[in-house]
Design an enzyme around this catalytic site. Structure first.
Site, PDB file in Angstrom:
ATOM      1  N   LYS A 280       0.830  -1.216   0.000  1.00  0.00           N
ATOM      2  CA  LYS A 280       0.000   0.000   0.000  1.00  0.00           C
ATOM      3  C   LYS A 280       0.857   1.255   0.000  1.00  0.00           C
ATOM      4  O   LYS A 280       0.454   2.279  -0.541  1.00  0.00           O
ATOM      5  CB  LYS A 280      -0.941   0.021   1.216  1.00  0.00           C
ATOM      6  CG  LYS A 280      -2.009  -1.039   1.155  1.00  0.00           C
ATOM      7  CD  LYS A 280      -3.388  -0.446   1.279  1.00  0.00           C
ATOM      8  CE  LYS A 280      -4.463  -1.418   1.216  1.00  0.00           C
ATOM      9  NZ  LYS A 280      -5.320  -1.969   0.540  1.00  0.00           N
TER      10      LYS A 280
ATOM     11  N   LYS B 188      -4.652  -9.944  -6.614  1.00  0.00           N
ATOM     12  CA  LYS B 188      -5.959 -10.365  -6.083  1.00  0.00           C
ATOM     13  C   LYS B 188      -7.071  -9.453  -6.599  1.00  0.00           C
ATOM     14  O   LYS B 188      -6.822  -8.286  -6.917  1.00  0.00           O
ATOM     15  CB  LYS B 188      -5.927 -10.418  -4.562  1.00  0.00           C
ATOM     16  CG  LYS B 188      -5.987  -9.073  -3.877  1.00  0.00           C
ATOM     17  CD  LYS B 188      -6.438  -9.196  -2.420  1.00  0.00           C
ATOM     18  CE  LYS B 188      -6.718  -7.805  -1.880  1.00  0.00           C
ATOM     19  NZ  LYS B 188      -7.340  -7.717  -0.590  1.00  0.00           N
TER      20      LYS B 188
ATOM     21  N   LYS C  90     -11.296  -4.619  -3.948  1.00  0.00           N
ATOM     22  CA  LYS C  90     -12.415  -3.663  -3.943  1.00  0.00           C
ATOM     23  C   LYS C  90     -11.983  -2.332  -4.484  1.00  0.00           C
ATOM     24  O   LYS C  90     -12.762  -1.608  -5.061  1.00  0.00           O
ATOM     25  CB  LYS C  90     -12.859  -3.397  -2.492  1.00  0.00           C
ATOM     26  CG  LYS C  90     -13.521  -4.516  -1.791  1.00  0.00           C
ATOM     27  CD  LYS C  90     -14.113  -4.045  -0.453  1.00  0.00           C
ATOM     28  CE  LYS C  90     -13.107  -3.749   0.626  1.00  0.00           C
ATOM     29  NZ  LYS C  90     -12.332  -4.822   1.162  1.00  0.00           N
TER      30      LYS C  90
HETATM   31  P1  TYM Z   1     -10.397  -6.486   3.361  1.00  0.00           P
HETATM   32  O1  TYM Z   1     -11.460  -5.486   3.533  1.00  0.00           O
HETATM   33  O2  TYM Z   1      -9.283  -6.172   2.429  1.00  0.00           O
HETATM   34  O3  TYM Z   1     -11.010  -7.860   2.916  1.00  0.00           O
HETATM   35  C1  TYM Z   1     -12.081  -8.445   3.648  1.00  0.00           C
HETATM   36  C2  TYM Z   1     -11.991  -9.958   3.670  1.00  0.00           C
HETATM   37  O4  TYM Z   1     -12.104 -10.474   2.358  1.00  0.00           O
HETATM   38  C3  TYM Z   1     -10.967 -11.246   2.037  1.00  0.00           C
HETATM   39  N1  TYM Z   1     -10.668 -10.986   0.624  1.00  0.00           N
HETATM   40  C4  TYM Z   1     -10.497 -11.927  -0.294  1.00  0.00           C
HETATM   41  N2  TYM Z   1     -10.543 -13.248  -0.229  1.00  0.00           N
HETATM   42  C5  TYM Z   1     -10.311 -13.938  -1.367  1.00  0.00           C
HETATM   43  N3  TYM Z   1     -10.025 -13.351  -2.555  1.00  0.00           N
HETATM   44  C6  TYM Z   1      -9.969 -12.017  -2.661  1.00  0.00           C
HETATM   45  N4  TYM Z   1      -9.692 -11.456  -3.829  1.00  0.00           N
HETATM   46  C7  TYM Z   1     -10.201 -11.230  -1.503  1.00  0.00           C
HETATM   47  N5  TYM Z   1     -10.232  -9.901  -1.263  1.00  0.00           N
HETATM   48  C8  TYM Z   1     -10.515  -9.773   0.045  1.00  0.00           C
HETATM   49  C9  TYM Z   1      -9.876 -10.735   2.952  1.00  0.00           C
HETATM   50  O5  TYM Z   1      -8.870 -11.693   3.165  1.00  0.00           O
HETATM   51  C10 TYM Z   1     -10.639 -10.444   4.205  1.00  0.00           C
HETATM   52  O6  TYM Z   1     -10.860 -11.610   4.963  1.00  0.00           O
HETATM   53  N6  TYM Z   1      -7.816  -5.740   7.559  1.00  0.00           N
HETATM   54  C11 TYM Z   1      -8.955  -6.419   6.985  1.00  0.00           C
HETATM   55  C12 TYM Z   1     -10.235  -6.040   7.655  1.00  0.00           C
HETATM   56  C13 TYM Z   1     -10.200  -6.254   9.115  1.00  0.00           C
HETATM   57  C14 TYM Z   1     -10.297  -7.483   9.822  1.00  0.00           C
HETATM   58  C15 TYM Z   1     -10.196  -7.142  11.181  1.00  0.00           C
HETATM   59  C16 TYM Z   1     -10.450  -8.806   9.407  1.00  0.00           C
HETATM   60  C17 TYM Z   1     -10.048  -5.259  10.031  1.00  0.00           C
HETATM   61  N7  TYM Z   1     -10.052  -5.800  11.263  1.00  0.00           N
HETATM   62  C18 TYM Z   1     -10.241  -8.129  12.183  1.00  0.00           C
HETATM   63  C19 TYM Z   1     -10.489  -9.787  10.417  1.00  0.00           C
HETATM   64  C20 TYM Z   1     -10.387  -9.446  11.764  1.00  0.00           C
HETATM   65  C21 TYM Z   1      -9.047  -6.062   5.514  1.00  0.00           C
HETATM   66  O7  TYM Z   1      -8.539  -5.080   5.080  1.00  0.00           O
HETATM   67  O8  TYM Z   1      -9.804  -6.903   4.776  1.00  0.00           O
END
Ligand code: TYM
Length: 335
Positions: free
Chosen positions: A114, A196, A199
């Site tokens: 990032k 990947k 979003k």
């Molecule tokens: P984030 O918002 O990037 O993604 C949310 C969840 O979706 C999964 N994910 C994917 N899985 C498979 N293929 C993909 N292309 C893909 N894109 C996203 C991510 O692995 C994630 O599980 N830091 C975290 C959010 C967060 C969090 C937490 C998660 C904040 N606090 C505490 C668990 C526990 C994040 O940015 O996820």
């Protein structure tokens, strides 16, 4: 007495939810409400580590809540809340900042990635983000944290923090386990299978969002990158045919068919038949989710009642952990 195991996870409302968010994360949440005591939240505090348009952030946070419910997370059975409504996240996040090392934070792949992509805004929040994520997790003492592959490193850092903290103060935090699906943990961009499906990052052609219209979804799949070999056959070979492997993963997770079954199904048919077939199953999967999301979004009072009740319940649990932590580190009790 509630002896259910606890599950917790969150998603940043930094962009509209994609098929990756669904297949890698949410899909694995909904099925577990009976078995676990579940907490799922909108990680709006994490979203601002990258500059957001305020109105869009608010819209996406509420849309995400509606989508959680539409994807099967019944608010009666799961605690659904907005991260910034539960002030204990920021408070424990600060404490944990003091128990995470500069070196380990510097090694986080997501931080490196990032900061490269946002070279004009490498802020402190981006760097200490994993401490806030550790706080999100540890406030609720969960047994499992269901995430996609890309978040595994952050959960591992959380585990290091637990070890360090408990090593000093005794058993304060329960050691959380990442819970990563066997298939679907990393859905790749449709146009760049080396990255990947995100979003908020790669170009729009590489992603499918949960609310995309059927024609858009079909177009995205028809122009998905496959490979340029001459055999043009549907075969699972992630190393040499990553685009095809990604499409097979999407098809496999949705239909429950194994890679061998998919290879047989499309034997001799080529990509011209395979790509629209993947598009079709995605459209069928998303149709009811889209209809329900629209219905829920129209009912503002209902949404508000869900996130209020969720924050109230989450706060009660979070406060218990926070008080214990404050006492352990030596803060004077306020009351
Ligand atoms: P984030 O918002 O990037 O993604 C949310 C969840 O979706 C999964 N994910 C994917 N899985 C498979 N293929 C993909 N292309 C893909 N894109 C996203 C991510 O692995 C994630 O599980 N830091 C975290 C959010 C967060 C969090 C937490 C998660 C904040 N606090 C505490 C668990 C526990 C994040 O940015 O996820």
């Amino acid at each position: 007495m509630d002896e259910k195991k606890i599950m917790l996870s969150g998603i940043k409302p930094s962009g509209d939810l994609t098929l990756g968010s669904y297949l890698g994360a949410i899909r694995n949440w909904a099925a577990r409400a009976e078995e676990f005591d579940c907490y799922y939240f909108m990680a709006d505090m994490h979203a601002i580590t990258v500059r957001q348009d305020p109105a869009a952030l608010r819209r996406r946070t509420l849309a995400q809540l509606a989508q959680y419910i539409a994807c099967g997370l019944d608010p009666e059975k799961n605690t659904l809340f907005i991260q910034s409504h539960v002030h204990q996240h920021a408070e424990l996040g600060w404490v944990l900042n003091c128990y995470a090392m500069f070196g380990e934070l510097s090694r986080m792949t997501q931080f490196k990635d990032k900061s490269q992509k946002n070279a004009d805004n490498i802020n402190g929040g981006l760097f200490t983000y994993p401490c806030l994520m550790a706080a999100d997790i540890l406030l609720y003492q969960p047994d499992f944290v269901p995430v996609g592959e890309d978040q595994k490193q952050h959960v591992e850092l959380t585990r290091n923090i637990v070890q360090r903290f408990n090593g000093i103060y005794g058993e304060v935090f329960k050691m959380p386990e990442p819970y990563i699906p066997k298939v679907g943990a990393r859905i790749m961009s449709l146009t760049n299978p080396a990255a990947k499906m995100s979003k908020s990052e790669n170009d729009d052609t590489g992603r499918v969002t949960l609310m995309d219209a059927p024609e858009v979804i079909m177009k995205q799949f028809k122009r998905a990158v496959t490979d340029s070999d001459t055999e043009r056959c549907v075969r699972y070979d992630p190393e040499h045919k990553p685009g095809v492997a990604n499409l097979m993963t999407i098809y496999s997770v949705i239909t429950g068919k194994s890679y061998a079954e998919i290879e047989r199904e499309f034997d001799g048919l080529g990509y011209g038949k395979f790509k629209p077939a993947v598009g079709e199953v995605v459209i069928d999967l998303l149709r009811p989710i889209q209809e329900q999301t629209r219905r829920i979004l129209e009912d503002k009072a209902y949404l508000e009642s869900v996130y209020r009740a969720g924050a109230e319940k989450a706060s009660r649990v979070a406060e218990k952990t926070l008080r214990k932590v404050y006492r352990k580190v030596g803060f004077v009790a306020a009351k």
